[in-house]
Design an enzyme around this catalytic site. Structure first.
Site, PDB file in Angstrom:
ATOM      1  N   GLU A 123      11.282   3.808  10.471  1.00  0.00           N
ATOM      2  CA  GLU A 123      11.690   4.711   9.386  1.00  0.00           C
ATOM      3  C   GLU A 123      12.478   5.858  10.000  1.00  0.00           C
ATOM      4  O   GLU A 123      12.620   5.942  11.220  1.00  0.00           O
ATOM      5  CB  GLU A 123      10.460   5.247   8.640  1.00  0.00           C
ATOM      6  CG  GLU A 123       9.766   4.211   7.776  1.00  0.00           C
ATOM      7  CD  GLU A 123       8.615   4.803   6.999  1.00  0.00           C
ATOM      8  OE1 GLU A 123       8.795   5.071   5.808  1.00  0.00           O
ATOM      9  OE2 GLU A 123       7.544   5.030   7.577  1.00  0.00           O
ATOM     10  N   HIS A 244      12.159  13.944  -0.394  1.00  0.00           N
ATOM     11  CA  HIS A 244      12.462  12.581   0.062  1.00  0.00           C
ATOM     12  C   HIS A 244      13.872  12.226  -0.415  1.00  0.00           C
ATOM     13  O   HIS A 244      14.202  12.445  -1.584  1.00  0.00           O
ATOM     14  CB  HIS A 244      11.447  11.587  -0.504  1.00  0.00           C
ATOM     15  CG  HIS A 244      11.434  10.278   0.232  1.00  0.00           C
ATOM     16  ND1 HIS A 244      12.495   9.410   0.196  1.00  0.00           N
ATOM     17  CD2 HIS A 244      10.516   9.710   1.055  1.00  0.00           C
ATOM     18  CE1 HIS A 244      12.216   8.351   0.948  1.00  0.00           C
ATOM     19  NE2 HIS A 244      11.023   8.520   1.486  1.00  0.00           N
ATOM     20  N   ARG A 295      14.408  12.891   7.751  1.00  0.00           N
ATOM     21  CA  ARG A 295      14.485  12.964   6.288  1.00  0.00           C
ATOM     22  C   ARG A 295      15.249  14.176   5.765  1.00  0.00           C
ATOM     23  O   ARG A 295      16.007  14.077   4.808  1.00  0.00           O
ATOM     24  CB  ARG A 295      13.041  13.040   5.803  1.00  0.00           C
ATOM     25  CG  ARG A 295      12.803  12.445   4.508  1.00  0.00           C
ATOM     26  CD  ARG A 295      11.319  12.310   4.312  1.00  0.00           C
ATOM     27  NE  ARG A 295      10.850  11.001   4.705  1.00  0.00           N
ATOM     28  CZ  ARG A 295       9.580  10.643   4.629  1.00  0.00           C
ATOM     29  NH1 ARG A 295       8.665  11.488   4.221  1.00  0.00           N
ATOM     30  NH2 ARG A 295       9.222   9.427   4.979  1.00  0.00           N
ATOM     31  N   HIS A 354       8.512  15.742  -2.174  1.00  0.00           N
ATOM     32  CA  HIS A 354       7.696  14.614  -1.695  1.00  0.00           C
ATOM     33  C   HIS A 354       6.458  15.051  -0.927  1.00  0.00           C
ATOM     34  O   HIS A 354       5.384  14.456  -1.075  1.00  0.00           O
ATOM     35  CB  HIS A 354       8.573  13.734  -0.789  1.00  0.00           C
ATOM     36  CG  HIS A 354       7.891  12.542  -0.209  1.00  0.00           C
ATOM     37  ND1 HIS A 354       7.394  11.514  -0.981  1.00  0.00           N
ATOM     38  CD2 HIS A 354       7.631  12.194   1.076  1.00  0.00           C
ATOM     39  CE1 HIS A 354       6.865  10.586  -0.199  1.00  0.00           C
ATOM     40  NE2 HIS A 354       6.977  10.984   1.051  1.00  0.00           N
ATOM     41  N   ARG A 389       8.160  16.905   8.252  1.00  0.00           N
ATOM     42  CA  ARG A 389       7.274  15.841   8.763  1.00  0.00           C
ATOM     43  C   ARG A 389       8.042  14.571   9.099  1.00  0.00           C
ATOM     44  O   ARG A 389       8.915  14.141   8.341  1.00  0.00           O
ATOM     45  CB  ARG A 389       6.213  15.511   7.705  1.00  0.00           C
ATOM     46  CG  ARG A 389       5.340  14.341   8.083  1.00  0.00           C
ATOM     47  CD  ARG A 389       4.253  14.093   7.059  1.00  0.00           C
ATOM     48  NE  ARG A 389       4.768  13.733   5.768  1.00  0.00           N
ATOM     49  CZ  ARG A 389       4.989  12.486   5.355  1.00  0.00           C
ATOM     50  NH1 ARG A 389       4.750  11.465   6.157  1.00  0.00           N
ATOM     51  NH2 ARG A 389       5.437  12.255   4.138  1.00  0.00           N
TER      52      ARG A 389
HETATM   53  P1  FAD Z   1      -4.346  12.529  -1.528  1.00  0.00           P
HETATM   54  O1  FAD Z   1      -4.282  11.114  -1.156  1.00  0.00           O
HETATM   55  O2  FAD Z   1      -3.302  13.049  -2.425  1.00  0.00           O
HETATM   56  O3  FAD Z   1      -5.770  12.773  -2.160  1.00  0.00           O
HETATM   57  C1  FAD Z   1      -6.091  14.012  -2.735  1.00  0.00           C
HETATM   58  C2  FAD Z   1      -7.390  13.856  -3.489  1.00  0.00           C
HETATM   59  O4  FAD Z   1      -7.859  15.117  -3.935  1.00  0.00           O
HETATM   60  C3  FAD Z   1      -7.264  13.005  -4.738  1.00  0.00           C
HETATM   61  O5  FAD Z   1      -8.420  12.196  -4.796  1.00  0.00           O
HETATM   62  C4  FAD Z   1      -7.272  14.027  -5.871  1.00  0.00           C
HETATM   63  O6  FAD Z   1      -7.718  13.511  -7.108  1.00  0.00           O
HETATM   64  C5  FAD Z   1      -8.242  15.025  -5.304  1.00  0.00           C
HETATM   65  N1  FAD Z   1      -8.153  16.368  -5.867  1.00  0.00           N
HETATM   66  C6  FAD Z   1      -7.058  17.132  -6.044  1.00  0.00           C
HETATM   67  N2  FAD Z   1      -7.400  18.321  -6.575  1.00  0.00           N
HETATM   68  C7  FAD Z   1      -8.746  18.303  -6.735  1.00  0.00           C
HETATM   69  C8  FAD Z   1      -9.698  19.222  -7.258  1.00  0.00           C
HETATM   70  N3  FAD Z   1      -9.365  20.426  -7.723  1.00  0.00           N
HETATM   71  N4  FAD Z   1     -10.998  18.861  -7.285  1.00  0.00           N
HETATM   72  C9  FAD Z   1     -11.390  17.645  -6.840  1.00  0.00           C
HETATM   73  N5  FAD Z   1     -10.523  16.732  -6.344  1.00  0.00           N
HETATM   74  C10 FAD Z   1      -9.231  17.061  -6.291  1.00  0.00           C
HETATM   75  N6  FAD Z   1       2.704   9.093   4.067  1.00  0.00           N
HETATM   76  C11 FAD Z   1       2.707   8.243   5.115  1.00  0.00           C
HETATM   77  O7  FAD Z   1       2.191   8.570   6.187  1.00  0.00           O
HETATM   78  N7  FAD Z   1       3.263   7.006   4.976  1.00  0.00           N
HETATM   79  C12 FAD Z   1       3.843   6.582   3.825  1.00  0.00           C
HETATM   80  O8  FAD Z   1       4.315   5.467   3.748  1.00  0.00           O
HETATM   81  C13 FAD Z   1       3.865   7.469   2.722  1.00  0.00           C
HETATM   82  N8  FAD Z   1       4.435   7.110   1.548  1.00  0.00           N
HETATM   83  C14 FAD Z   1       4.313   7.938   0.461  1.00  0.00           C
HETATM   84  C15 FAD Z   1       4.778   7.513  -0.775  1.00  0.00           C
HETATM   85  C16 FAD Z   1       4.579   8.299  -1.895  1.00  0.00           C
HETATM   86  C17 FAD Z   1       5.082   7.833  -3.234  1.00  0.00           C
HETATM   87  C18 FAD Z   1       3.907   9.542  -1.770  1.00  0.00           C
HETATM   88  C19 FAD Z   1       3.670  10.403  -2.971  1.00  0.00           C
HETATM   89  C20 FAD Z   1       3.467   9.983  -0.533  1.00  0.00           C
HETATM   90  C21 FAD Z   1       3.668   9.186   0.580  1.00  0.00           C
HETATM   91  N9  FAD Z   1       3.216   9.586   1.834  1.00  0.00           N
HETATM   92  C22 FAD Z   1       3.250   8.729   2.892  1.00  0.00           C
HETATM   93  C23 FAD Z   1       2.470  10.836   1.978  1.00  0.00           C
HETATM   94  C24 FAD Z   1       0.975  10.504   1.980  1.00  0.00           C
HETATM   95  O9  FAD Z   1       0.735   9.464   1.069  1.00  0.00           O
HETATM   96  C25 FAD Z   1       0.134  11.682   1.601  1.00  0.00           C
HETATM   97  O10 FAD Z   1       0.554  12.825   2.295  1.00  0.00           O
HETATM   98  C26 FAD Z   1      -1.323  11.391   1.946  1.00  0.00           C
HETATM   99  O11 FAD Z   1      -1.734  10.215   1.299  1.00  0.00           O
HETATM  100  C27 FAD Z   1      -2.180  12.547   1.535  1.00  0.00           C
HETATM  101  O12 FAD Z   1      -3.513  12.168   1.676  1.00  0.00           O
HETATM  102  P2  FAD Z   1      -4.635  13.197   1.297  1.00  0.00           P
HETATM  103  O13 FAD Z   1      -5.932  12.512   1.486  1.00  0.00           O
HETATM  104  O14 FAD Z   1      -4.384  14.464   1.998  1.00  0.00           O
HETATM  105  O15 FAD Z   1      -4.375  13.491  -0.258  1.00  0.00           O
HETATM  106  C1  SIN Z   2       8.437   6.221   2.651  1.00  0.00           C
HETATM  107  O1  SIN Z   2       7.927   5.111   2.593  1.00  0.00           O
HETATM  108  O2  SIN Z   2       9.658   6.419   2.690  1.00  0.00           O
HETATM  109  C2  SIN Z   2       7.544   7.409   2.669  1.00  0.00           C
HETATM  110  C3  SIN Z   2       7.003   7.559   4.014  1.00  0.00           C
HETATM  111  C4  SIN Z   2       6.381   8.894   4.225  1.00  0.00           C
HETATM  112  O3  SIN Z   2       6.354   9.750   3.342  1.00  0.00           O
HETATM  113  O4  SIN Z   2       5.928   9.107   5.353  1.00  0.00           O
END
Ligand code: FAD
Ligand code: SIN
Length: 538
Positions: A123, A244, A295, A354, A389
């Site tokens: 990527e 993104h 990015r 993003h 990032r």
């Molecule tokens: P999240 O997975 O967002 O989880 C947050 C949790 O907190 C959820 O369960 C939510 O309901 C809960 N929550 C929120 N507020 C509250 C509250 N007040 N009380 C209780 N619960 C709450 N990253 C990569 O490394 N590789 C990828 O390929 C990639 N692709 C992506 C594609 C998309 C479309 C998106 C949106 C992001 C992508 N990212 C990728 C980024 C990555 O997915 C996220 O940064 C990562 O999953 C965040 O994980 P997290 O556990 O911190 O938060």
């Molecule tokens: C993507 O698949 O382009 C998202 C990857 C990322 O947010 O790290």
């Protein structure tokens, strides 16, 4: 400052509360169980909601032949545009491979090549193929599935869904000893209650919903960052919102607000090309990696091309990827749902918000500046991402730092504290301002900012913030959090009089060595902001 809410009507208790059920929260919870601690996992919607399940491209880890953590570190530092914390990056890249192996041991299945080895792709910003992926472009769904299965099997983790955490509870010394939480439940746990614990881990994900167009799901309202600010914690790097570059652009005004479909960078990793409105490639000559530049660089160039030609999007040509449907089934389906067949048609793409590279400032153990309060995943600012990032380092960060936090908590866990009543002012904003706030942020604090645009947005935010509500509800708590974060982002973006990483100022187009600093903000009990700076040495 706290959010206006009813007094708690019920109480629950555990050794540790983990807020959020994405990769960060689930990993932390599972690792806490390995230390035999009881865990209460609260999550505001269904347990699988959050960004994690949407992740497409994959997880970066130096697992391939010829690759090394040092090379991964070098790519991460370059993408971070001089603002990464070198120690945090070191932890991420050296512990990354082991963290991924542990995830595989927990049941996650990654795509394999014909030879049976894990198939690694590339990527933006990576000089090697080091991205593991699952289900083609459904990596997050597989990570989420595997971790949730492990959590379900562990009876020491109590899960409460539809439980929105409102504010932190602190004892007389200021140590966090629980949270207030609103549950849409039944029986004894319905409405506002208090959850008490000896440590609290915020893993509430990102804040993409601050903007009108985002890849983030509706739950990404930055609640944890806002809650930490209200509890007196420091936040850093919040101006570095990553846009993104390739988000599906839809020729339908109604479809251009809220969560937008992502076209993974991995599509460019498999050879897709960016074309302008004349059908010409425009990334060649702009960066040695062309379409696979970091990015921020691709997003800026797309934005420049769009502005220059006064068009709402650019094009992504993936027509020569012969196995598109098998390699990218999710993306294929969202293109088809929007009337585009990527096998034979160009995909219209434009940047959208993003990822929050900053967040609650933590040390290498995930400790915030408030005792008893930890932050993990997208909510946290470990410094590993700096000003931008590197692709696929986010899932990895949740895995690595989730384990580090659990280790730290298990090492030293004080007795349960008693919450003291918080007497400060309560805030609650009218939920009706949500879209106006998002549009104002996209317009004035989006991909390209300037002093004038940021000041205009700040003035609009001040007006919107006056629209108070007296009716506590989920929508009002979320919008109050969005408001606080929008102000924090704009304040930092105004201060940073340079362009660096994903912070791009039209009035300060160059990167300035005097700004090799992290902007740290705090929000006092008196509702006053204070700001400091940390020199970054790397
Ligand atoms: P999240 O997975 O967002 O989880 C947050 C949790 O907190 C959820 O369960 C939510 O309901 C809960 N929550 C929120 N507020 C509250 C509250 N007040 N009380 C209780 N619960 C709450 N990253 C990569 O490394 N590789 C990828 O390929 C990639 N692709 C992506 C594609 C998309 C479309 C998106 C949106 C992001 C992508 N990212 C990728 C980024 C990555 O997915 C996220 O940064 C990562 O999953 C965040 O994980 P997290 O556990 O911190 O938060
Ligand atoms: C993507 O698949 O382009 C998202 C990857 C990322 O947010 O790290």
């Amino acid at each position: 400052m706290k959010l206006l809410a009813a007094n708690p009507g019920w109480t629950v208790q555990a050794d540790v509360i983990v807020i959020g059920s994405g990769v960060a929260g689930l990993t932390t919870a599972l690792n806490l169980r390995a230390a035999n601690l009881s865990v209460l996992l609260v999550t505001k919607a269904n347990i699988d909601e959050g960004s994690t399940k949407w992740a497409q491209g994959g997880i970066a880890a130096a697992l391939g032949p010829g690759d090394s953590p040092d090379q991964h570190k070098s790519d991460t530092l370059i993408a971070g545009a001089g603002l990464c914390d070198a120690e945090a990056v070191n932890v991420l890249v050296t512990q990354g491979p082991e963290a991924v192996r542990k995830l595989i041991a927990r049941g996650a299945v990654f795509d394999k090549s014909d030879s049976g080895e894990i198939d690694l792709t590339r990527e933006g910003g990576h000089h090697r193929n080091r991205i593991l992926h699952a289900g083609g472009d459904a990596t997050g769904a597989e990570v989420s599935r595997a971790l949730l299965a492990a959590v379900n099997d562990d009876h020491g983790i109590e899960v409460i869904e539809h439980a929105l955490v409102i504010d932190a509870l602190q004892d007389a010394s200021g140590r966090v000893c629980g949270v207030t939480v609103h549950v849409i439940g039944e029986g004894s746990r319905d409405g506002v209650g208090q959850a008490l614990a000896r440590a609290v881990v915020i893993a509430t994900g990102g804040l993409g919903q601050v903007y009108s167009q985002t890849t983030n799901p509706s739950v990404s309202t930055g609640d944890g960052v806002a809650m930490a600010l209200r509890a007196g914690a420091e936040v850093a790097d919040v101006e570095f919102i990553q846009f993104h570059p390739t988000v599906l652009w839809r020729d339908n005004p109604a479809g251009q607000e809220g969560q937008q479909p992502l076209i993974s960078e991995a599509v460019r990793g498999e050879g897709a090309l960016l074309l302008n409105h004349k059908g010409e490639r425009f990334m060649v000559g702009k960066h040695e990696l062309a379409e696979l530049a970091p990015r921020d660089i691709v997003a800026k160039e797309i934005f420049n091309q769009m502005k220059g030609a006064n068009v709402p999007h650019m094009w992504l040509d993936a027509t020569h990827i012969h196995d598109f449907v098998e390699r990218f089934p999710t993306i294929f389906q969202s293109c088809i749902d929007n009337g585009i067949d990527p096998r034979v048609q160009l995909i219209p793409v434009a940047p959208a918000s993003h990822y929050a590279s900053g967040g609650v400032l933590v040390d290498l153990h995930g400790r915030t500046s408030v005792p008893g309060l930890y932050a993990c995943g997208e909510t946290a600012c470990t410094g590993a991402h700096g000003a931008n990032r590197l692709a696929s380092n986010s899932l990895l960060e949740g895995l690595v730092f989730g384990a580090a936090i659990a280790e730290d908590i298990a090492r030293e866990l004080p007795a349960q504290g008693t919450p003291v009543q918080r007497s400060e002012e309560s805030l609650l904003i009218d939920p009706a301002i949500r879209l106006s706030l998002q549009l104002s942020m996209t317009e004035g604090a989006g991909v390209l900012r300037s002093e004038a645009s940021l000041k205009e947005t700040l003035a609009q935010l001040e007006q919107l913030g006056k629209r108070r509500s007296t009716q506590p509800c989920i929508e009002a708590w979320e919008v109050s959090n969005l408001y606080l974060l929008a102000v924090a982002i704009v304040r930092s973006a105004l201060l940073r009089t340079e362009s660096r990483g994903s912070h791009w100022r039209s009035d300060y187009p160059d990167t300035s060595p005097t700004w090799k600093k992290r902007i740290v903000q705090k929000f006092g009990v008196d509702a006053q902001w204070s700001t400091s700076e940390i020199e970054v040495k790397n």
